[in-house]
Design an enzyme around this catalytic site. Structure first.
Site, PDB file in Angstrom:
ATOM      1  N   HIS A  50      -9.446   7.577   4.725  1.00 22.00           N
ATOM      2  CA  HIS A  50      -9.189   7.807   6.145  1.00 22.00           C
ATOM      3  C   HIS A  50      -8.599   9.167   6.483  1.00 22.00           C
ATOM      4  O   HIS A  50      -7.959   9.342   7.520  1.00 22.00           O
ATOM      5  CB  HIS A  50      -8.286   6.699   6.712  1.00 22.00           C
ATOM      6  CG  HIS A  50      -8.838   5.326   6.507  1.00 22.00           C
ATOM      7  ND1 HIS A  50      -8.081   4.187   6.605  1.00 22.00           N
ATOM      8  CD2 HIS A  50     -10.098   4.908   6.178  1.00 22.00           C
ATOM      9  CE1 HIS A  50      -8.832   3.125   6.360  1.00 22.00           C
ATOM     10  NE2 HIS A  50     -10.071   3.544   6.091  1.00 22.00           N
ATOM     11  N   HIS A  92      -3.416   4.437  -1.200  1.00 25.45           N
ATOM     12  CA  HIS A  92      -4.235   4.743  -0.020  1.00 25.45           C
ATOM     13  C   HIS A  92      -4.939   6.074  -0.262  1.00 25.45           C
ATOM     14  O   HIS A  92      -4.333   7.137  -0.183  1.00 25.45           O
ATOM     15  CB  HIS A  92      -3.356   4.825   1.221  1.00 25.45           C
ATOM     16  CG  HIS A  92      -4.113   4.754   2.512  1.00 25.45           C
ATOM     17  ND1 HIS A  92      -5.465   5.002   2.613  1.00 25.45           N
ATOM     18  CD2 HIS A  92      -3.706   4.435   3.777  1.00 25.45           C
ATOM     19  CE1 HIS A  92      -5.855   4.866   3.864  1.00 25.45           C
ATOM     20  NE2 HIS A  92      -4.806   4.506   4.591  1.00 25.45           N
ATOM     21  N   TYR A 151      -6.216  10.909   4.852  1.00 18.99           N
ATOM     22  CA  TYR A 151      -4.838  11.169   4.442  1.00 18.99           C
ATOM     23  C   TYR A 151      -4.832  11.980   3.132  1.00 18.99           C
ATOM     24  O   TYR A 151      -5.876  12.459   2.687  1.00 18.99           O
ATOM     25  CB  TYR A 151      -4.066   9.857   4.325  1.00 18.99           C
ATOM     26  CG  TYR A 151      -3.952   9.130   5.648  1.00 18.99           C
ATOM     27  CD1 TYR A 151      -3.201   9.662   6.695  1.00 18.99           C
ATOM     28  CD2 TYR A 151      -4.632   7.943   5.879  1.00 18.99           C
ATOM     29  CE1 TYR A 151      -3.106   9.020   7.929  1.00 18.99           C
ATOM     30  CE2 TYR A 151      -4.548   7.284   7.094  1.00 18.99           C
ATOM     31  CZ  TYR A 151      -3.784   7.835   8.116  1.00 18.99           C
ATOM     32  OH  TYR A 151      -3.697   7.202   9.333  1.00 18.99           O
ATOM     33  N   GLN A 185       0.866  -1.170   0.000  1.00 20.52           N
ATOM     34  CA  GLN A 185       0.000   0.000   0.000  1.00 20.52           C
ATOM     35  C   GLN A 185       0.906   1.224   0.000  1.00 20.52           C
ATOM     36  O   GLN A 185       1.755   1.367   0.883  1.00 20.52           O
ATOM     37  CB  GLN A 185      -0.906   0.036   1.222  1.00 20.52           C
ATOM     38  CG  GLN A 185      -1.894   1.209   1.165  1.00 20.52           C
ATOM     39  CD  GLN A 185      -2.672   1.394   2.451  1.00 20.52           C
ATOM     40  OE1 GLN A 185      -2.114   1.819   3.459  1.00 20.52           O
ATOM     41  NE2 GLN A 185      -3.963   1.085   2.416  1.00 20.52           N
ATOM     42  N   GLY A 189      -8.412  -7.552   9.246  1.00 24.48           N
ATOM     43  CA  GLY A 189      -7.375  -6.763   9.886  1.00 24.48           C
ATOM     44  C   GLY A 189      -6.881  -7.314  11.191  1.00 24.48           C
ATOM     45  O   GLY A 189      -6.065  -8.236  11.247  1.00 24.48           O
ATOM     46  N   ARG A 190      -7.411  -6.773  12.296  1.00 20.94           N
ATOM     47  CA  ARG A 190      -6.829  -7.017  13.617  1.00 20.94           C
ATOM     48  C   ARG A 190      -6.678  -8.486  13.988  1.00 20.94           C
ATOM     49  O   ARG A 190      -5.697  -8.882  14.629  1.00 20.94           O
ATOM     50  CB  ARG A 190      -7.681  -6.317  14.677  1.00 20.94           C
ATOM     51  CG  ARG A 190      -7.618  -4.806  14.653  1.00 20.94           C
ATOM     52  CD  ARG A 190      -8.768  -4.209  15.443  1.00 20.94           C
ATOM     53  NE  ARG A 190     -10.047  -4.491  14.822  1.00 20.94           N
ATOM     54  CZ  ARG A 190     -11.203  -4.587  15.467  1.00 20.94           C
ATOM     55  NH1 ARG A 190     -11.234  -4.454  16.786  1.00 20.94           N
ATOM     56  NH2 ARG A 190     -12.327  -4.829  14.814  1.00 20.94           N
ATOM     57  N   ARG A 248      -7.805   2.296  -2.207  1.00 17.97           N
ATOM     58  CA  ARG A 248      -8.586   2.242  -0.963  1.00 17.97           C
ATOM     59  C   ARG A 248      -9.306   3.570  -0.768  1.00 17.97           C
ATOM     60  O   ARG A 248      -8.697   4.637  -0.870  1.00 17.97           O
ATOM     61  CB  ARG A 248      -7.708   1.950   0.244  1.00 17.97           C
ATOM     62  CG  ARG A 248      -8.545   1.461   1.430  1.00 17.97           C
ATOM     63  CD  ARG A 248      -7.704   1.040   2.612  1.00 17.97           C
ATOM     64  NE  ARG A 248      -8.351  -0.052   3.325  1.00 17.97           N
ATOM     65  CZ  ARG A 248      -8.111  -0.359   4.597  1.00 17.97           C
ATOM     66  NH1 ARG A 248      -7.251   0.350   5.304  1.00 17.97           N
ATOM     67  NH2 ARG A 248      -8.713  -1.378   5.172  1.00 17.97           N
TER      68      ARG A 248
END
Length: 366
Positions: free
Chosen positions: A170, A167, A172, A101, A335-336, A221
């Site tokens: 979110h 990316h 950015y 990414q 993810g997590r 994304r």
């Protein structure tokens, strides 16, 4: 029940054994921006654990102050690129597929007290609505940033990666161009509509496509929510979503990676109800592109709690299988739970008990 999750997926040169994607997750453990042996082992363990496609943590392009924490890895410079080549080699040796990414954090604030050695840059010198930080990008800055994204993508292909993701979510840099709260420009990179504010992203996508050629898969994304405002929405109607995303697909995006806090929540419940299409479902319907969905997969709590040290218990996957079976989206990013258990995908396949997420696991590249 897991047959659809473990069915193959192919798009251009990307050939995946299943629909499970390891989501990009910032780890911030690359001293001097250079990934090492620990990164090769971390990612290759997830490949050996049955993940179909690994997307690396965000890796930053060659721009001043392109990262907002000191341990974020570079995707430029000989040393960092050599480290990433070893990561790709290790993942392939474990039977996996991988894409970096590539990222620019824009004017977002750092965690802790770290200060970059150059002013942060963004479309309008804002980190959030009416919240100034850093400098507004000049047209030269914009052109150089577009070129830096293209250079990083070309390096990804040269190093043997299987795909690349930009990316654009979110809050950015790319997302700061999308969002009217952080893009108040009056030139060709601003505007009252989401289509106008998408010009920067479209130019970056076109430059990347030119750099990697027609057959190398390109992922973008995107998100409605921002870290600066969890309730923010760029598109409040399907028409606005089409105006936002369709030009990006036309510019060269193959797969839209649609980030939401909980993947099972409908994007436009007022149109198709509480069981309606999620963000990735609507993006696929409106653009015809393949999509990745993501958001609290396999866990009972969303990721914001992780920043406060909260874990999450395992959750059933029935809703995921249902949505994949009806082809609402093509791939699902996890993810997590993959931080806590590299074998999660294999455990799903084998019908074994599934783990939750332990926030303490964020402290290591295990």
């Amino acid at each position: 029940m897991s047959d659809v999750l473990f069915s193959p997926f192919k798009l251009k040169s990307l050939d995946l054994p299943n629909r499970i994607v390891m989501a990009p997750m910032t780890r911030g453990m690359a001293p001097e921006g250079i990934p090492g042996q620990a990164h090769s082992e971390y990612y290759s363990r997830r490949a050996a654990g049955g993940v179909g496609l690994i997307l690396t943590e965000g890796t930053v392009i060659d721009r001043p102050a392109s990262r907002n924490m000191p341990g974020i890895p570079f995707f430029h410079g000989d040393a960092a690129l050599a480290g990433w080549a070893e990561v790709a080699k290790a993942v392939h040796a474990a039977g996996g597929r991988i894409g970096p990414q590539i990222w620019h954090t824009g004017s977002t604030r750092s965690r802790g007290e770290w200060v970059p050695d150059a002013p942060v840059e963004s479309p309008s010198g804002l980190v959030a609505p009416d919240d100034p930080r850093g400098v507004s990008m000049t047209l030269e800055d914009i052109a150089d940033t577009v070129a830096a994204f293209a250079s990083a993508a070309a390096d990804a292909k040269r190093l043997g990666f299987d795909t690349v993701e930009l990316h654009g979510a979110h809050g950015y840099l790319i997302d700061q161009f999308f969002w009217p709260g952080t893009n108040t420009r009056t030139d060709a990179f601003g505007g009252a509509t989401i289509a106008e504010r998408s010009r920067f992203a479209a130019e970056a996508v076109r430059a990347v496509r030119a750099a990697v050629g027609p057959d190398f898969p390109l992922i973008l994304r995107v998100s409605q929510w921002k870290q600066q405002d969890y309730a923010a929405r760029l598109a409040t109607t399907p028409e606005e979503m089409t105006a936002w995303l369709a030009p990006l697909v036309e510019a060269g995006v193959d797969i839209l990676h649609c980030s939401q806090r909980r993947f099972w929540e409908p994007e436009f419940a007022d149109i198709d109800g509480e069981q309606g299409l999620n963000f990735a479902g609507w993006a696929k319907k409106l653009t015809g592109a393949a999509t990745i969905s993501v958001g609290s997969v396999g866990l009972d709590g969303d990721f914001f709690g992780a920043f406060g040290g909260k874990g999450s218990d395992a959750a059933v996957l029935d809703n995921l299988h249902l949505r994949l079976e009806r082809e609402e989206f093509d791939l699902i990013a996890v993810g997590r739970v993959l931080i806590s258990d590299a074998q999660w995908a294999n455990k799903v396949r084998n019908g074994e008990p599934l783990p939750g997420f332990n926030a303490a696991d964020l402290a290591t590249l295990a």
